[in-house]
Design an enzyme around this catalytic site. Structure first.
Site, short mmCIF file in Angstrom:
data_model
loop_
_atom_site.label_atom_id
_atom_site.label_comp_id
_atom_site.label_asym_id
_atom_site.label_seq_id
_atom_site.Cartn_x
_atom_site.Cartn_y
_atom_site.Cartn_z
N ILE A 44 0.50 -1.15 0.24
CA ILE A 44 0.11 -0.07 0.18
C ILE A 44 0.91 1.55 -0.32
O ILE A 44 0.37 2.57 -0.77
CB ILE A 44 -0.47 0.07 1.41
N HIS A 112 9.15 -10.43 4.95
CA HIS A 112 8.75 -10.21 3.37
C HIS A 112 9.28 -10.17 2.20
O HIS A 112 10.88 -9.45 2.65
CB HIS A 112 7.28 -8.85 3.88
N HIS A 114 9.22 -7.92 -1.29
CA HIS A 114 9.48 -6.81 -2.17
C HIS A 114 9.51 -6.99 -3.49
O HIS A 114 10.67 -7.41 -3.99
CB HIS A 114 10.57 -5.39 -1.85
#
Lengths: 143, 143
Positions: A44, A112, A114
């Site tokens: 986001i 995570h 990217h």
């Protein structure tokens, strides 16, 4: 900081982190892909159009804490997403970035990857700074 | 540019690239780890002390071209190296970066993973710019 065994950890796991909440459906996301071990969704606060995050369902703060099985599942999906964004956005480059610890720029304590499409004519935006219009994210997600 | 099947590729494979030459022992490297599928060695133009590269032995220019088996082997070694550099250098963060295509900053046309130790008090140097003293690289490699 030391963990329970006295080893230094790069970041402590917080079960209430925003990615854990997305995995528990307590926060929304614009989903790109999901299987039994991973979830991929639109960032986001993207650094470029088509910026996707891939997270394991395993509760691990960093790559150091993630199981070999978890990291293997993540990289397979990350590769698939890299291929997909390249084709969908006609990107001439794809960056894959995986940050561990605040000193490396990690902002959410759930490991995570990217996946960031790159082109020579669009500068990379700063990491985790500017929130994108959700409608635009949804348009990019369906490409 | 299109490949032989007309698909767009992010970068063409050049069998004479410097990592291919390292794999064929035609160029030297300061080796950190090797197995049947991968090689890890010190980056000679490090972005931080302890910057290591992990490459597959498979001839693939980018993650898009690399087999699932190859990428799985690479990420397992990348994770091991990340853990090792964190412990050896007492790093408070570790960045993992994998660049595909010139637009993403890729400079050598053989897929590679950067493992870059990070600390809050040492700024990250530019990618592939400044050559490090080989003696210093060797000292870091044996930690």
């Amino acid at each position: 900081m030391p963990d329970s065994e006295g080893n230094k950890t790069l970041m402590s796991y917080d079960p209430d982190n925003s990615f854990a909440k997305i995995l528990k459906s307590e926060l929304p996301c614009i989903k790109i892909y999901e299987d039994s071990q991973t979830l991929a969704f639109m960032d986001i606060m993207p650094q470029a159009d088509g910026h996707v995050l891939v997270v394991p369902k395993e509760s691990a703060a960093t790559i150091v804490d993630l199981s070999v099985d978890g990291i293997t599942a993540c990289i397979k999906v990350t590769r698939r997403i890299a291929i997909a964004v390249q084709v969908a956005l006609n990107a001439s480059g794809v960056m894959i970035v995986q940050l561990n610890g605040a000193a490396a720029g990690q902002t959410v304590p759930h490991v995570h990857f990217h996946v960031i499409p790159r082109s020579l004519d669009a500068p990379l935006k700063a990491h985790a700074v500017t929130r994108e219009d959700p409608a635009k994210l949804k348009r990019l997600a369906v490409l």
